[in-house]
Design a protein around this motif. Structure first.
Motif, mmCIF file in Angstrom:
data_model
loop_
_atom_site.group_PDB
_atom_site.id
_atom_site.type_symbol
_atom_site.label_atom_id
_atom_site.label_comp_id
_atom_site.label_asym_id
_atom_site.label_seq_id
_atom_site.Cartn_x
_atom_site.Cartn_y
_atom_site.Cartn_z
ATOM 1 N N GLU A 407 -2.650 -2.910 9.933
ATOM 2 C CA GLU A 407 -2.394 -1.389 10.717
ATOM 3 C C GLU A 407 -0.605 -1.664 11.001
ATOM 4 O O GLU A 407 -0.216 -0.685 10.834
ATOM 5 N N ASN A 408 -0.902 -2.375 11.796
ATOM 6 C CA ASN A 408 0.344 -3.021 12.683
ATOM 7 C C ASN A 408 1.297 -3.209 12.319
ATOM 8 O O ASN A 408 2.448 -3.575 12.661
ATOM 9 N N TYR A 409 0.852 -4.353 11.099
ATOM 10 C CA TYR A 409 2.703 -4.721 10.567
ATOM 11 C C TYR A 409 2.196 -3.862 9.183
ATOM 12 O O TYR A 409 2.738 -2.999 8.698
ATOM 13 N N ASN A 410 1.372 -5.426 8.166
ATOM 14 C CA ASN A 410 2.059 -4.559 6.148
ATOM 15 C C ASN A 410 0.361 -4.109 5.677
ATOM 16 O O ASN A 410 -0.720 -5.311 7.078
ATOM 17 N N VAL A 411 0.186 -3.314 5.431
ATOM 18 C CA VAL A 411 -1.763 -3.152 5.300
ATOM 19 C C VAL A 411 -1.665 -3.227 3.978
ATOM 20 O O VAL A 411 -3.215 -3.589 4.126
ATOM 21 N N TYR A 412 -0.843 -4.099 2.966
ATOM 22 C CA TYR A 412 -0.595 -4.456 2.008
ATOM 23 C C TYR A 412 -1.134 -5.427 2.459
ATOM 24 O O TYR A 412 -1.362 -6.111 3.201
ATOM 25 N N CYS A 413 -2.656 -5.978 1.027
ATOM 26 C CA CYS A 413 -2.382 -7.636 1.098
ATOM 27 C C CYS A 413 -2.092 -8.600 0.544
ATOM 28 O O CYS A 413 -0.290 -7.925 -0.346
ATOM 29 N N SER A 414 -1.516 -10.238 1.170
ATOM 30 C CA SER A 414 -0.275 -10.503 0.603
ATOM 31 C C SER A 414 -0.417 -11.360 -0.864
ATOM 32 O O SER A 414 0.395 -11.651 -1.231
#
Lengths: 671, 172
Positions: A407-414
């Motif tokens: 939640e603090n950075y990217n919520v999506y999976c890389s």
């Protein structure tokens, strides 16, 4: 089905209500809606059908046009952005002008967003009534055809851009490939092996890079950036800024004799390609297989540019070839293309943004891309996995999902970090025989051969600890931890907090959009998703198209992707561009504005409003004149004309007023 | 997002007409749909190619035909598909608001929002907010308002004459 006759002798409207299975019928009472539609003035036929977009649904319209002498069609179904074209074609196949059609969205804008069937049905009635009111005023229109320039611009020379460019060039089209780095190859050129097959990345990539350079249909411009885009589908005018490399690309033969001749005896500037793990001189070649095989001078570090007092030993070394040219300046090339493929790629997440993992603080915390260089035979250590002090690590911890699924950075999976982490675990173990720990939240291995590769790595004895790492530190609490990095993690399978001392920490960062994605998006007039990835026209059915005709997406600029997906999408983008070009022409929507000359007072209000300078003032007649070829059909001038003497096809005043009145007829009745 | 059900100040549900540009806000409304976000069913969306096509007269017509609110959605500044149509909308709507205020149409009844194609959640939020605001104001009911004005302007005339005079002075 209910049938009625057009009461006023005016146009006979057919209304078709789609169930979309339960998508619409589950929230809108389609039967009541159909019965209601049949009572509207002008409606000759109203039917509902399970799937209007299906073949039988479309045939229904065509049959009714013949049998009931319909001359206007309204379909209430999904979004016109999805199926307007389908139903316009069906209308045309029935023998009517395709623009005698109006579509109503009762799915995206109604059934899917509401929870009360009564209210949703009432809203659908209002929307259908508005469409019926409006469609009466529709006029037959013709699409304008514009010829298409067969050349294509590909922006970005990573694997996606390379594949798209080669596919197009092999198809006989001229391709301009523009890359801002001094070489093509992108991220893939930095990898050693590729998962899950452990193919040598260079062995499969460099032949393609060379093919790009050698292809007669490809103009390759490295160290260059697109600076301006004008025009429209089929006829784009693009300006490309070409940065000086201070090397004449035609004359340089790639012998690289100038590099050791540089006045700097020791290389002392961080090497971008090796992520600063090695040093380079001011005159350098990014990596041995770089394409083009041409050196580059970095003016930021070259003494000649800083003081003007260099002995220019490089020029001496170059000798008669005379390829070094300190007087080069930036210049701009102008090209004309019919289509554009964007393959601008991604940037890895900056692991330093997660402060508790110690990247940039502890020298033995690495990012995965740095390890890719370390394990690479042509990398800074010749393929030896060693710590910064030269020791071979005995224990290595690989931390997944750095900056991803957070939640603090990217919520999506890389999408790629599980697999490249497992790949690096395998390679590190192979090279160093170290104990390797992988710290993961979930292991996601859905690709072809991925799960097998994961199982194989498990069998090799790589440890997998499920749990998000809380901290990486050098604070030893036991003698065993002295001089080590300690990974503190909650092992959620064992149900305990663990401290694992290691020599090397590898952070597996996620993928970020390019930092200048927003500027690129503006330049090409396309959209971005919330995360900053370029937005495709439709996530399922138009994954490589954008909302701007003639502009296509390839590779990770559209979202995180591995190599096979990038290549597949690049091929798709190239195919879409080819099918556009080979048609020879493109049909533009006829929603242009036009002047009703007899009513124009010649006030010139409209002239400066047009962003495309499509409106001129005709001095002879003292009236405004719209150039249809230039008009893009926004309607800004139409709204501004004080005398109502400019109209827009398909969005003329009568049609929109009819829609407003139609949509509100229920509201008026209630008040 | 939950639908709000609080009713209006004077009972009936308000109707809001929305003019959305096809490139950004209409697409965002589609996204709200495919994402199954929920918002109240009071809004009726009319698609235009650019928010710059929204003639101020469309807004006036909507209010005259019984709309209780008008929402206009366009691309964010700098992102207009037609270069700068949205800036023109911005100016027109600012001017129109002044006119409408004089006519007794409260500011909250006309709202201009920049919603990009990826902001489906913003479509739902803006509609929720606007429906809430218009519900608090109640139905616009311009005919009733006009009767009030006429009573002020023509205090000595009997009630039977007022509607005719009103029609003459405020007719479109």
């Amino acid at each position: 089905m209910r049938e009625a006759l057009s009461a006023n002798g005016g146009p006979r409207v057919g209304v078709y209500i789609c169930h979309c299975g339960k998508n619409i019928a589950g929230m809108v009472d389609v039967q009541r809606l159909t019965e209601y539609a049949a009572t509207l003035l002008g409606v000759a036929v109203a039917r509902d059908y399970k799937y209007m977009c299906s073949d039988p649904g479309q045939v229904l319209i065509q049959k009714d046009i013949a049998e009931h002498k319909l001359d206007r069609i309204v379909v209430a179904a999904c979004s016109p952005l999805l199926h307007e074209r389908t139903f316009r074609s069906a209308t045309e196949a029935g023998g009517l002008n395709p623009f005698y059609f109006q579509m109503v969205s009762i799915r995206e804008h109604d059934s899917w967003v509401h929870t009360d069937m009564e209210e949703a049905t009432r809203k659908a009635q209002d929307l259908v009534r508005a469409a019926v009111h409006r469609v009466i005023y529709h006029e037959p229109l013709e699409r304008r055809r514009v010829p298409i320039n067969p050349a294509v611009l590909v922006v970005g020379g990573g694997i996606a851009g390379i594949h798209a460019a080669l596919t197009l060039a092999n198809g006989g089209k001229h391709v301009y490939l523009v890359e801002r780095e001094p070489t093509i190859g992108g991220h893939m050129a930095k990898f050693d092996k590729t998962f899950p097959t452990l193919d040598c990345a260079a062995c499969i990539l460099t032949p393609k890079m060379t093919a790009v350079r050698a292809h007669p249909n490809i103009t390759l411009w490295t160290y260059s950036e697109v600076s301006q885009v004008e025009g429209y589908v089929g006829n784009y005018k693009v300006k490309v800024k070409r940065r000086p490399r201070y090397i004449n690309e035609e004359l340089c033969i790639g012998c690289q004799e100038c590099i050791p001749a540089c006045i700097y005896k020791e290389a002392k500037h961080p090497d971008e390609f090796n992520l600063g793990l090695s040093k380079r001189r001011p005159i350098y070649i990014p990596f041995p297989q770089a394409v083009p095989q041409v050196v580059v001078i970095d003016p930021e570090t070259c003494i000649e540019f800083k003081s003007g007092k260099c002995k220019k030993t490089c020029v001496e070394a170059c000798g008669e070839r005379n390829a070094i040219d300190f007087r080069q300046t930036e210049h701009t090339e102008e090209i004309e293309v019919g289509a554009i493929v964007l393959a601008t790629g991604f940037k890895t997440f900056d692991a330093g943004r997660v402060p508790y993992y110690g990247y940039g603080v502890y020298p033995n915390v690495y990012s995965a891309l740095e390890i890719e260089r370390l394990v690479n035979a042509s990398g800074p250590t010749g393929g030896e996995v060693v710590l910064r002090d030269g020791r071979v690590p005995e224990r290595v911890g690989i931390i997944h999902c750095v900056g991803s699924r957070d939640e603090n950075y990217n919520v999506y999976c890389s999408r790629v970090c599980c697999m490249y982490s497992i790949k690096l675990a395998h390679l590190i173990k192979e090279r160093t025989e170290a104990e390797v720990y992988n710290f993961y939240i979930d292991v996601r291995t859905p690709g072809k051969g991925f799960e097998e590769f994961y199982t194989r790595t498990l069998a090799e004895g790589v440890h997998f600890v499920r749990g998000k790492v809380g901290q990486v530190s050098d604070w030893a609490t036991t003698p065993e931890e002295q001089g080590k990095l300690v990974i503190q993690v909650e092992d959620t399978l064992a149900g305990m907090i663990r401290r694992i001392p290691v020599d090397m920490v590898v952070l597996s960062p996620g993928l970020d959009p390019q930092p200048d994605a927003q500027e690129v998006r503006r330049m090409f007039n396309i959209s971005c998703s919330n995360e900053g990835w370029f937005l495709e026209r439709h996530p399922k059915l138009a994954p490589v198209n954008t909302f701007t005709d003639g502009i296509f997406l390839a590779g990770a600029c559209q979202g995180p992707k591995d190599i096979p997906d990038s290549v597949a999408q690049a091929g798709a983008a190239a195919a879409e561009a080819l099918s556009l070009i080979d048609a020879g022409y493109f049909e533009l929507e006829p929603t242009t504005a036009y002047v009703l000359a007899e009513e124009c007072s010649g006030c010139k209000t409209c002239v400066p409003l047009c962003p495309y300078t499509a409106i001129a003032f005709d001095a002879a007649t003292a009236k405004a004149l719209i150039n249809e070829a230039l008009c893009k059909g926004c309607g800004v001038c139409v709204a501004a004309c004080p005398s109502g003497s400019i109209q827009q096809h398909l969005f003329d005043d009568r049609q929109i007023y009819a829609e407003i009145q139609g949509v509100l007829a229920g509201a008026t009745a209630a008040s | 997002m939950e639908e709000q059900r609080i009713g209006t100040a004077n009972g009936q549900e308000p109707t809001i007409v929305a003019f959305f540009c096809t490139w950004c806000t209409y697409t965002a409304a589609d996204l709200a749909g495919t994402s199954r976000m929920k918002y109240p069913p009071n809004v009726r969306i009319i698609r235009v190619m650019c928010s710059g096509r929204v003639d101020p007269q469309f807004v006036v017509e909507a209010f005259a035909q019984g709309a209780d609110g008008v929402l206009i959605g366009g691309c964010h500044p700098g992102d207009c598909h037609y270069v700068e149509g949205n800036y023109k909308t911005l100016r027109r709507i600012a001017l129109l608001k002044r006119v409408l205020r004089e006519m007794g149409v409260e500011d909250e009844r006309l709202r201009l929002e920049w919603i990009s194609a990826s902001e489906g959640d913003k479509v739902a939020r803006v509609i929720n907010e606007m429906v809430g605001a218009v519900r608090r104001l109640g139905r616009l009911d311009l005919p009733a308002k006009r009767r009030g004005w006429d009573a002020e302007v023509l205090p000595h005339h009997g009630p039977t004459e007022a509607p005719a005079a009103a029609a003459a002075s405020t007719g479109r």
